[in-house]
Design a protein around this motif. Sequence first.
Motif, PDB file in Angstrom:
ATOM      1  N   LYS A   1      -5.938   9.342   3.401  1.00  0.00           N
ATOM      2  CA  LYS A   1      -5.453   8.014   3.024  1.00  0.00           C
ATOM      3  C   LYS A   1      -4.302   8.113   2.035  1.00  0.00           C
ATOM      4  O   LYS A   1      -3.348   7.356   2.078  1.00  0.00           O
ATOM      5  N   GLU A   2      -4.404   9.072   1.112  1.00  0.00           N
ATOM      6  CA  GLU A   2      -3.360   9.232   0.096  1.00  0.00           C
ATOM      7  C   GLU A   2      -2.071   9.770   0.710  1.00  0.00           C
ATOM      8  O   GLU A   2      -0.981   9.403   0.306  1.00  0.00           O
ATOM      9  N   THR A   3      -2.149  10.680   1.724  1.00  0.00           N
ATOM     10  CA  THR A   3      -0.958  11.283   2.336  1.00  0.00           C
ATOM     11  C   THR A   3      -0.319  10.308   3.315  1.00  0.00           C
ATOM     12  O   THR A   3      -0.947   9.943   4.311  1.00  0.00           O
ATOM     13  N   PRO A   4       0.882   9.853   3.040  1.00  0.00           N
ATOM     14  CA  PRO A   4       1.520   8.902   3.958  1.00  0.00           C
ATOM     15  C   PRO A   4       1.901   9.600   5.255  1.00  0.00           C
ATOM     16  O   PRO A   4       2.150  10.814   5.285  1.00  0.00           O
ATOM     17  N   PRO A   5       1.962   8.869   6.365  1.00  0.00           N
ATOM     18  CA  PRO A   5       2.371   9.489   7.635  1.00  0.00           C
ATOM     19  C   PRO A   5       3.820   9.950   7.548  1.00  0.00           C
ATOM     20  O   PRO A   5       4.624   9.376   6.810  1.00  0.00           O
ATOM     21  N   PRO A   6       4.200  11.007   8.282  1.00  0.00           N
ATOM     22  CA  PRO A   6       5.579  11.503   8.202  1.00  0.00           C
ATOM     23  C   PRO A   6       6.572  10.442   8.691  1.00  0.00           C
ATOM     24  O   PRO A   6       6.320   9.724   9.654  1.00  0.00           O
ATOM     25  N   LYS A   7       7.699  10.355   7.992  1.00  0.00           N
ATOM     26  CA  LYS A   7       8.729   9.393   8.394  1.00  0.00           C
ATOM     27  C   LYS A   7       9.369   9.843   9.704  1.00  0.00           C
ATOM     28  O   LYS A   7       9.488  11.029   9.981  1.00  0.00           O
TER      29      LYS A   7
END
Length: 459
Positions: free
Chosen positions: A40-46
């Motif tokens: 949840k803390e790690t945002p998905p790669p742009k």
Amino acid sequence: MTESTETPAAAAPEKTPTENGTTETPPEETPEKATEEKEKETPPPKEMRAVVLTGFGGLKTVKILKKPEPTLAEGEVLIRVKACGLNFQDLIVRQGAIDSPPKTPFILGFECAGEIEQVGEGVTNFKVGDQVVALPEYRAWAELAAVPAQYVYALPEGMSALDAVAITTNYVVAYLLLFEMANLTPGKSLLVHSAGGGVGQAVAQLSKTVENVTVFGVCSKSKHEALKANNNNIDHLLERGSDYTSEVRKVTPDGVDIVLDCLCGEECNRGYSLLKPMGRYILYGSSNIVTGETKSFFSAARAWWQVDKVSPIKLFDENKSLAGLNLRHLLFQHGRADTVRRAVERVFALWRDGKVKPIVDSTWALEDVGEAMQKMHDRKNIGKLVLDPSLEPKPKPATPAKGKAGKEKKPAKESSEEKKDKETKDEEKKMENGDKNGEEVTNGSDEESKEKEKEKESS
């Protein structure tokens, strides 16, 4: 007194008081929960839009896809792309006719310009915000490109990204051909093929920076009017496919000093035959192998066998020279990045002095790259074809409804549950119909038997 070997008991979890005054033990944190929290803390790669080659072949293999934004390696800069250059080499790559192509899928493109967003470790000659043009080996046709700094060039003040991709590759190739290899000097004459294309126009302009140079340009007849109206610097326009060698000899019976050939095949022989003593023939492309939409081994073999094999003894006897230029090999295989950088700086200086001005044929959205490629394949462009990631794609025509009577549109795909329900209902209907048919048959047979019995009795 002996030491205890027992391990101390784990401390009991602290109890937290509740509103009622009672205490409760917090739930223990499991590894699964910790992993979920980290996810949840790690945002998905742009992601970014990019022109991706999914397989070698026709235009259908070129697609606009979402790809992860590139990460910077040491010695690289990250460029926010504002314009991309389309070159004939990109068509050859799409067909898989280039040497040592990467495995598909990969991002296409050898030329892009824009603004630096990040600077990698070890890069000292660029900073964030610099306007640049780059010549990477692939991966240029995207919204972002990570490029080694040795293949990146700062733009002179006032040069737009569109002008940068219209000038860099084409004029650098033309500059190297004319001044590094052909030794163009006042009073000489030259013939250039594909005179209406980006490199052809660059050759014509750069030639006119030298006094008293005569330029013969070979291109399709359909381009002649537009070129004449565009102050193209070509002294004699010749029709592609015609007997242009005899036309050249009408003007200059001895032939020409320089032949610049991007076609290969039988044009090699014609070009060599046009050379004066001390003349030089230079091959810088092989577009004759691209005859159809997909790779043709027959076209490649024919282009090879049409070329006469010239021995060094013949060159010695006739005082002629043969040479070749491959910019991609010069940069990435032969390690001559410094040679190319000097040529870029010289071309930019000529632009700054107003001595050269790139000609842009048309600008396209990334989504319309197939149409742009087709235009270049058909040799219909005059000047450079440019891709602009900020442009909206052309509206696609609506798919027409089927006009034939009796044909219905295909139903939308059903889910697995809907499909099962439909199959169950169909089976139930079949069973009901079967029962009814059976009743009708038995009823009919009973009536027939009764009628037969009556006939027997009457007889």
